[in-house]
Design a protein around this motif. Sequence first.
Motif, short mmCIF file in Angstrom:
data_model
loop_
_atom_site.label_atom_id
_atom_site.label_comp_id
_atom_site.label_asym_id
_atom_site.label_seq_id
_atom_site.Cartn_x
_atom_site.Cartn_y
_atom_site.Cartn_z
N MET A 165 41.48 46.53 27.82
CA MET A 165 40.17 46.93 27.29
C MET A 165 40.13 48.45 27.20
N PRO A 166 39.51 49.04 26.18
CA PRO A 166 39.53 50.49 26.04
C PRO A 166 38.71 51.21 27.11
N LEU A 167 39.39 52.13 27.83
CA LEU A 167 38.69 52.96 28.83
C LEU A 167 39.60 54.14 29.18
N GLU A 168 39.04 55.35 29.14
CA GLU A 168 39.78 56.54 29.56
C GLU A 168 39.14 57.21 30.77
N ASP A 171 28.93 54.77 31.16
CA ASP A 171 28.89 54.50 29.72
C ASP A 171 30.19 53.86 29.24
N GLU A 172 31.33 54.40 29.65
CA GLU A 172 32.60 53.84 29.20
C GLU A 172 32.85 52.47 29.82
N LEU A 173 32.46 52.28 31.06
CA LEU A 173 32.62 50.98 31.70
C LEU A 173 31.78 49.92 31.00
N ASP A 174 30.58 50.32 30.61
CA ASP A 174 29.69 49.40 29.91
C ASP A 174 30.27 49.00 28.56
N ALA A 175 30.78 49.98 27.82
CA ALA A 175 31.37 49.69 26.52
C ALA A 175 32.63 48.85 26.67
N MET A 176 33.41 49.10 27.71
CA MET A 176 34.64 48.36 27.94
C MET A 176 34.39 46.87 28.14
N ALA A 177 33.30 46.54 28.81
CA ALA A 177 33.01 45.14 29.13
C ALA A 177 32.89 44.27 27.89
N ASP A 178 32.52 44.88 26.76
CA ASP A 178 32.37 44.10 25.53
C ASP A 178 33.69 43.49 25.06
N ALA A 179 34.82 44.09 25.50
CA ALA A 179 36.13 43.62 25.05
C ALA A 179 36.73 42.57 25.99
N ALA A 180 36.09 42.31 27.11
CA ALA A 180 36.69 41.46 28.13
C ALA A 180 36.92 40.03 27.64
N VAL A 181 35.94 39.46 26.99
CA VAL A 181 36.06 38.06 26.55
C VAL A 181 37.17 37.93 25.51
N ASP A 182 37.28 38.89 24.59
CA ASP A 182 38.36 38.84 23.60
C ASP A 182 39.73 38.92 24.30
N CYS A 183 39.82 39.73 25.34
CA CYS A 183 41.08 39.83 26.09
C CYS A 183 41.43 38.49 26.73
N ALA A 184 40.44 37.85 27.34
CA ALA A 184 40.69 36.55 27.97
C ALA A 184 41.12 35.52 26.94
N ASP A 185 40.50 35.57 25.77
CA ASP A 185 40.88 34.64 24.71
C ASP A 185 42.34 34.86 24.30
N ARG A 186 42.76 36.11 24.15
CA ARG A 186 44.13 36.40 23.76
C ARG A 186 45.13 36.00 24.86
N CYS A 208 39.05 45.12 37.40
CA CYS A 208 38.33 46.39 37.39
C CYS A 208 37.14 46.25 38.32
N THR A 209 37.08 47.10 39.33
CA THR A 209 36.04 46.96 40.35
C THR A 209 34.68 47.35 39.82
N THR A 210 34.53 48.61 39.41
CA THR A 210 33.21 49.07 38.96
C THR A 210 32.78 48.36 37.68
N GLY A 211 33.76 47.98 36.85
CA GLY A 211 33.40 47.26 35.63
C GLY A 211 32.80 45.90 35.90
N SER A 212 33.10 45.32 37.07
CA SER A 212 32.57 43.99 37.39
C SER A 212 31.34 44.04 38.29
N LEU A 213 30.92 45.25 38.70
CA LEU A 213 29.69 45.35 39.50
C LEU A 213 28.65 46.25 38.84
N LEU A 214 28.99 46.80 37.68
CA LEU A 214 28.17 47.83 37.04
C LEU A 214 26.72 47.42 36.87
N HIS A 215 26.48 46.15 36.53
CA HIS A 215 25.13 45.70 36.24
C HIS A 215 24.48 44.96 37.39
#
Length: 243
Positions: free
Chosen positions: A38-41, A46-61, A74-81
Amino acid sequence: MYGWRTRLGAVVPSSNTTVEGEFTTYAPEGVSVHAARMPLESVTPDELDAMADAAVDCADRLSHADVDVVAYACTTGSLLHGPGFDRELELSLAEAAGVPAVATALSVKRALHVLGAERLGVVTPYTEELNQRETDYLESAGYDVITLDGLGIESNTEIGEQTPENAYRQTRMCLDTAPEVDAVFVSCTNYRTLPMIERFERDCDVPVVTSNGATLWDALQRADVSTADIPGRFTSARHGGLV
């Protein structure tokens, strides 16, 4: 044949340089690791939030590789909300991949539950804003964060350049400020930590849970693979009653 025992799919930030190495090194024989990115630098909300949008597509692939389990590493990406988002994330990834899925934040809570830990020392490479979000997440789950030490790093590639020796020293200093903790949690799947766990636990007689150790352990349990070879006292602790 690679993955004759289990194929583990890992959904990771694009700038993560640690997950594949630690998972492959410490996974039991016959377990192969297959990553989607998933894209993240920078590790910012903000970047963690945007990254989460790609997670389902990654799982599908990853399902195209016929994986047996998926780990959102990803720790903070899975607790961000906050509370509940972690479980929703697991369910979404499981549906997309058609196999069980785990997310790091929940994997950490499961590992701490097995240890019976309540009072925590927390070690992170993060900035203050993310440290506060992590504290809020853990405290909302009923843990008492006695002390937290963060490195203040925003660049994820810089986090990946930190050594296990850095992690050991930071964890040791954290424990020195709060020797009464039940366990130390070292956060971030891009922080190289697995090589230092057994050394730290021998030196300090305190259990250590790390993001990658907990995620790998949790994913392999879902795939019915032994976790005895993964560093960390929690891997040999009681496995019943997971949340």
